[in-house]
Design a protein around this motif. Structure first.
Motif, PDB file in Angstrom:
ATOM      1  N   GLY A 229       0.854  -1.176   0.000  1.00 24.18           N
ATOM      2  CA  GLY A 229       0.000   0.000   0.000  1.00 24.18           C
ATOM      3  C   GLY A 229       0.885   1.220   0.000  1.00 24.18           C
ATOM      4  N   MET A 231       0.911   5.528   0.213  1.00 22.17           N
ATOM      5  CA  MET A 231       0.084   6.694   0.545  1.00 22.17           C
ATOM      6  C   MET A 231       0.955   7.926   0.725  1.00 22.17           C
ATOM      7  N   VAL A 233       0.739  11.350   2.607  1.00 23.38           N
ATOM      8  CA  VAL A 233      -0.098  11.830   3.703  1.00 23.38           C
ATOM      9  C   VAL A 233       0.526  13.019   4.433  1.00 23.38           C
ATOM     10  N   ILE A 289      -7.785   2.477   2.801  1.00 21.92           N
ATOM     11  CA  ILE A 289      -6.708   3.298   3.338  1.00 21.92           C
ATOM     12  C   ILE A 289      -6.581   3.115   4.843  1.00 21.92           C
ATOM     13  N   GLU A 290      -7.692   2.854   5.526  1.00 22.63           N
ATOM     14  CA  GLU A 290      -7.651   2.652   6.972  1.00 22.63           C
ATOM     15  C   GLU A 290      -6.787   1.447   7.340  1.00 22.63           C
ATOM     16  N   ILE A 292      -4.263   0.271   5.504  1.00 20.24           N
ATOM     17  CA  ILE A 292      -2.866   0.634   5.217  1.00 20.24           C
ATOM     18  C   ILE A 292      -2.291   1.429   6.388  1.00 20.24           C
ATOM     19  N   ILE A 293      -3.076   2.358   6.920  1.00 21.35           N
ATOM     20  CA  ILE A 293      -2.630   3.159   8.068  1.00 21.35           C
ATOM     21  C   ILE A 293      -2.440   2.269   9.301  1.00 21.35           C
ATOM     22  N   VAL A 310      -5.005  12.614   3.493  1.00 25.49           N
ATOM     23  CA  VAL A 310      -4.447  11.698   2.494  1.00 25.49           C
ATOM     24  C   VAL A 310      -4.509  12.394   1.136  1.00 25.49           C
ATOM     25  N   TRP A 312      -3.055  11.145  -1.652  1.00 25.07           N
ATOM     26  CA  TRP A 312      -3.195  10.109  -2.687  1.00 25.07           C
ATOM     27  C   TRP A 312      -2.822   8.776  -2.068  1.00 25.07           C
ATOM     28  N   HIS A 313      -3.454   7.718  -2.522  1.00 25.25           N
ATOM     29  CA  HIS A 313      -3.046   6.386  -2.075  1.00 25.25           C
ATOM     30  C   HIS A 313      -3.420   5.358  -3.130  1.00 25.25           C
ATOM     31  N   SER A 314      -2.760   4.221  -3.065  1.00 26.67           N
ATOM     32  CA  SER A 314      -3.022   3.139  -4.007  1.00 26.67           C
ATOM     33  C   SER A 314      -2.485   1.840  -3.420  1.00 26.67           C
TER      34      SER A 314
END
Length: 631
Positions: A229, A231, A233, A289-290, A292-293, A310, A312-314
């Motif tokens: 993941g 991100m 941030v 995303i949660e 990944i965090i 955030v 951007w994330h992927s």
């Protein structure tokens, strides 16, 4: 930067006068072009910026998006790329806004309490002085902005044609513009269709490239079945190295690659999501995303990261794939015709993002093919020059994938599986030259000679990039870096490192100058009638004496050409040795003198003795096969 030789310039000298096809350039995409670039990513934008320097070439770039890229996925800028930015004239500005990587820290499970990570070591980013430029982090979108500015300010005034989706192409066996491209409008152009005929097409349209598909190429390779993941941030954290590049390994087996971003607050994390089952069918890419965090905080214990925003994330899975060729020329067609369609970047090689190589290698793909197309279309070189693109860049891509497999495997390795806890750090230091972009070494070809005289210039290996060095310009007494003076203007560079005789003395430098300006075998003889003597070849001389001991009026004519409509003498091509860094010592140059020939894309093409005019002429003869001669 040189200007005023065509008359007084009161505005921004970076904006070149419109010329050739740039005069009254049509806003709408024409039906016929010389080069059509598909995709405005790093390779496409660089190729556009380079081709825009050739006034007689109609280059257009189509992009599916309706406007500039706002947020890019790539952000790592290796030193080799910054050298390239210098050639295009914006290194200083992008360096000022970027994050500089000077160290990388390595965190691992503590010895006393493995549940807590501790700093295990620090590695200087460029301990051995591979380049005088820094390793940077800056958003891909900004890189594209700078190249777009260069293209728009170039003689052809090139700007992207947004809102056109590539649908397919065909290549005819004959015709002036044998490549027929079909396009469909997007957004405001919805419902429109266009057909464009081109002499050449460059596909810069990413990993799902339709250009690649159109010429029958496929990506072949393997997937590592390991997910990450990623991100960008803004977060509050007590992790002390949040503004330093870090590789973090935890007792859970998970790891993080931390990349601080430009601006002082934003940072990127590549967070290990673990092995992916073969039957996952891409479900891991939907990881929220949660999660990944949460994984990031688990890995970083006892430190915490409270994400506030955030950007951007992927989620991606590591894969390593490569095409069998980078152009449309099938094996059975080799020798019967030259390629017409080329692919670059992710269209022909994919790998993990953690080595920071994707954007960097892609840009060098674009640089490599663009100057070659410029030379062929202007009649400077024969079409056979174009076959060197796939031959050169495919080897680079293979080496990249081999390196990335090793690096990404180490990043995913559990701490307890390392035989030595310093193994990751040692690999990073030991291989620093490769990710920095300096291990590329082109083999002998039409444009790269044999290294028969390499001992005369040990520090300028044939086939590798020209590593800049300090000298003092005689005319204005300025200390300069020779490599920084080379612009991406399509010219070859010929550096004449003189023998020990002073300027004006009889000997090999004077004889070489005479040969360059008078001999029909000289590469300068191919310069079109009416053009400046240095229009195609930038010839410089570096003397072994300090600048104060050099009589510039005694310097031979080849190094003091008359330029511009007023035939003004260009005094900027004469240099003395720097008192702070003797280039002869630093680069292992023969005191008897040596000629170093450098390609338009900054790679050393030949090293020759001062007296080897016959060899110099023979080297350029096939390269200039179609050039118009003065003789």
């Amino acid at each position: 930067m040189q200007f005023h030789h065509h008359g007084y310039v009161s505005g921004d000298p970076r904006i070149q006068p419109a010329a050739g096809v740039g005069v009254d350039r049509p806003e709408e995409l024409p039906d016929e072009v010389d080069v059509l670039i598909v995709g405005s990513g790093p390779a496409g934008m660089l190729a556009a910026a380079q081709l825009a320097q050739f006034p007689g070439i109609t280059t257009r770039m189509v992009e599916r998006r309706e406007g500039r890229l706002a947020i890019g996925q790539a952000d790592g800028i290796q030193a080799r790329s910054v050298e390239t930015f210098q050639a295009f004239g914006f290194a200083e500005r992008i360096i000022a806004e970027a994050y500089w990587i000077t160290e990388m820290n390595f965190w691992r499970p503590g010895t006393d309490d493995p549940t807590r990570i501790v700093r295990g070591g620090r590695a200087v980013d460029d301990e051995f002085g591979i380049s005088e430029f820094p390793h940077l982090i800056v958003n891909q979108a900004r890189v594209l902005d700078y190249f777009a500015e260069v293209a728009a300010n170039a003689p052809t005034r090139l700007t992207p044609d947004y809102g056109w989706d590539f649908r397919g192409l065909t290549v005819a066996d004959e015709g002036e513009r044998p490549v027929t491209v079909t396009l469909a409008g997007v957004g405001a152009r919805e419902g429109q269709e266009r057909t464009v005929r081109a002499k050449y097409v460059i596909g810069c349209d990413g990993a799902r490239s339709k250009v690649r598909e159109s010429i029958g190429c496929t990506l072949a390779g393997d997937a590592a079945n390991h997910a990450w993941g990623v991100m960008d941030v803004l977060a509050e954290t007590d992790f002390p190295d949040i503004r330093t590049k870090c590789a973090i390994q935890s007792h859970t087996g998970g790891s993080i690659l931390l990349i601080p971003r430009e601006g002082g607050f934003l940072f990127r994390m590549y967070v290990d999501l673990g092995e992916v089952p073969v039957d996952n069918a891409g479900a891991v890419r939907k990881t929220p995303i949660e999660e990944i965090i949460r994984r990031a905080n688990e890995i970083m214990h006892p430190y915490t990261v409270e994400v506030r925003d955030v950007a951007w994330h992927s989620v991606y899975e590591v894969g390593h794939r490569l095409t069998d060729r980078f152009d449309d020329l099938l094996p059975e067609s080799v020798g019967t015709r030259t390629p017409r369609v080329f692919i670059t970047g992710d269209a022909c090689h994919t790998h993990s993002a953690k080595a920071g190589q994707g954007m960097n290698v892609s840009m060098q793909d674009g640089f490599n093919i663009a100057w070659k197309l410029g030379h062929v279309l202007e009649g400077r070189s024969p079409e056979s020059l174009l076959s060197t693109y796939s031959a050169e860049r495919q080897v680079v891509a293979r080496n990249l994938i081999d390196f990335d497999k090793e690096w990404s495997t180490l990043m995913a390795k559990k701490p307890e599986d390392f035989a030595d806890p310093d193994e990751l750090e040692d690999f990073y230091v030991r291989t620093a030259e490769f990710p920095a972009g300096f291990m590329t070494e082109y083999t002998p070809s039409l444009i790269t000679g044999e290294a028969a005289h390499q001992e005369r210039a040990a520090g300028f290996p044939v086939g590798k990039r020209f590593k800049s060095a300090a000298a003092v310009r005689v005319c204005d007494t300025n200390p300069v870096q020779l490599g920084h003076l080379a612009r991406a203007d399509g010219r070859w560079r010929i550096y004449v490192f003189a023998d020990e005789a002073p300027a004006g003395a009889d000997g090999p430098v004077a004889d070489l100058s005479q040969w360059l300006v008078t001999a029909s075998e000289s590469p300068l003889a191919a310069t079109p009638e009416g053009a400046d003597l240095d229009a195609w070849f930038d010839v410089k001389v570096i003397y072994q004496q300090p600048h104060s001991a050099i009589d510039i009026n005694a310097v031979p004519a080849a190094f003091r050409p008359h330029v511009g409509p007023f035939a003004l003498t260009d005094l900027s091509k004469v240099f003395g040795v720097s008192p702070k860094a003797d280039i002869w010592e630093e680069r292992g140059l023969d005191r008897g003198g040596v000629v170093v020939v450098v390609r338009p894309d900054q790679y050393v093409a030949a090293v020759l003795p001062l007296t080897a005019t016959e060899e110099l002429g023979a080297f350029f003869a096939p390269i200039l096969g179609r050039a118009v001669s003065r003789a």
